[in-house]
Design a protein around this motif. Structure first.
Motif, short mmCIF file in Angstrom:
data_model
loop_
_atom_site.label_atom_id
_atom_site.label_comp_id
_atom_site.label_asym_id
_atom_site.label_seq_id
_atom_site.Cartn_x
_atom_site.Cartn_y
_atom_site.Cartn_z
N HIS A 186 39.86 33.19 162.22
CA HIS A 186 38.81 34.26 162.62
C HIS A 186 37.86 35.06 161.83
CE1 HIS A 186 37.68 37.37 165.46
NE2 HIS A 186 37.95 38.41 164.67
N VAL A 187 38.42 35.33 160.50
CA VAL A 187 37.69 35.75 159.51
C VAL A 187 36.86 34.69 158.47
CG1 VAL A 187 37.67 37.27 157.35
CG2 VAL A 187 38.94 37.89 159.50
N LEU A 188 37.59 33.88 158.20
CA LEU A 188 37.15 32.80 157.17
C LEU A 188 36.19 32.08 157.89
CD1 LEU A 188 39.94 32.10 154.66
CD2 LEU A 188 38.55 34.13 154.65
N GLY A 189 36.79 31.51 159.16
CA GLY A 189 35.92 30.48 159.50
C GLY A 189 34.56 30.94 160.15
N THR A 190 34.48 32.27 160.65
CA THR A 190 33.25 32.66 160.92
C THR A 190 32.43 33.16 159.88
OG1 THR A 190 34.46 33.72 162.81
CG2 THR A 190 32.23 34.59 162.39
N ALA A 191 33.04 33.66 158.68
CA ALA A 191 32.19 33.71 157.54
C ALA A 191 31.63 32.69 157.05
CB ALA A 191 33.13 34.50 156.62
N LEU A 192 32.15 31.53 157.01
CA LEU A 192 31.57 30.29 156.68
C LEU A 192 30.34 29.94 157.42
CD1 LEU A 192 31.91 27.39 155.20
CD2 LEU A 192 33.38 26.74 157.08
N GLN A 193 30.39 30.02 158.80
CA GLN A 193 29.26 29.93 159.64
C GLN A 193 28.00 30.72 159.23
OE1 GLN A 193 30.31 28.52 163.81
NE2 GLN A 193 32.08 29.88 163.23
#
Length: 310
Positions: free
Chosen positions: A63-70
């Motif tokens: 939720h945090v790292l995956g979205t931050a990557l995008q």
């Protein structure tokens, strides 16, 4: 007179029997040690997995790292997720991503898997920056707010291209628009603001958010609108909802993605569109958009013919 004990008879030394006994002892010791090590490794692995996956740690990592990557790599579209792999000292997930291109292009795009890994304490260890290289769309976003590509130059480029050619472009505004104003603008020109730019940051990747953002194990909420031009208010609400879930302890990880809580909270709170990315636009549409006084620049990132167009 007491009887004398019988003398202790020492068997004759047998070298072969001795060697066999030593080998049996070594084998038994090796099996015992191997069993103990295997048990310890199993306990450590299972224990580590239980620690790392307790509560909502898996969900929150994505939720945090995956979205931050995008957000950090707005020129790429994430197409799938695989979560999660646990190891004794880390936990990771993989994403499949492809660079955004103008709609209707031909030729297969390579879509390798990229890994994001965090350690036992929740810190980011591995990021796929080497694989997610900058693209022409990345450069177009970097150039927002600069003096590059003035309107006369853009008009000349658009004039040389066939009007029915599809394009991937960044449209930059003279002054940022509200979500509702952006809907009105998009409806006027039949535009599709797939990703909206929510800050001015010349020379670096600005904060963007779009309808392709995935914030829960790769599954985005179903849209309540039917027209692409009407997406900005819904997408802004999703952006604000995600930012509200962030905590102060997320700051060190966010910085690994060149993000900060302050920037994210400011951008989502203001909700102002400094520009947007459109991969469904045609050159004909862009020729009209560039003449709008609200538009500061149109930055082309990719063009292609629509082969199926009659």
């Amino acid at each position: 007179m007491t009887e004398q004990p019988e003398p202790l008879l020492i068997p004759e030394f047998d070298p072969k029997a001795t060697r066999r006994a030593i080998r049996r002892g070594i084998r038994r010791t090796a099996v015992l040690v191997l069993g103990v090590l295997t048990a310890l490794a199993l306990v450590a692995t299972l224990g580590s997995a239980l620690i790392q996956t307790r509560g909502d740690r898996e969900w929150r990592m994505v939720h945090v790292l995956g979205t931050a990557l995008q957000i950090a790599k707005p020129a790429y579209t994430v197409t799938s997720w695989t979560c999660c792999r646990t190891e004794p000292l880390s936990m990771s997930f993989t994403v499949t991503a492809a660079p955004m291109r103008a709609h209707g292009g031909f030729g297969l795009q390579s879509r390798p898997d990229f890994t994001v890994r965090q350690n036992l304490f929740g810190g980011v260890e591995e990021l796929p920056w080497a694989q997610l290289a900058n693209t022409t769309l990345t450069q177009a976003l970097f150039n927002m707010g600069t003096q590059l590509q003035r309107k006369p130059d853009i008009r000349q480029v658009l004039a040389r291209l066939p009007q029915d050619m599809n394009a991937l472009a960044v449209v930059e505004f003279e002054r940022p628009l509200t979500a509702d104003s952006l809907v009105g603008f998009a409806r006027q020109y039949g535009a599709c603001p797939e990703k909206v730019v929510y800050e001015a940051r010349p020379g670096a990747a600005p904060i963007t958010w779009g309808s392709d953002m995935t914030t829960f194990l790769g599954v985005a909420p179903e849209s309540q609108v039917t027209r692409c031009s009407d997406l900005p208010p819904e997408d802004l609400a999703a952006f604000r909802s995600w930012v509200k879930t962030l905590r102060q302890h997320d700051e060190p990880n966010l910085r690994r993605f060149d993000l900060t809580l302050a920037r994210l909270r400011k951008a989502s709170g203001e909700g102002l569109a400094y520009g947007y990315v459109d991969q469904l636009v045609t050159v004909k549409q862009l020729r009209k958009i560039i003449e709008d006084p609200q538009v500061r620049a149109v930055r082309l990132a990719d063009v292609t013919f629509e082969l199926e167009r009659p």
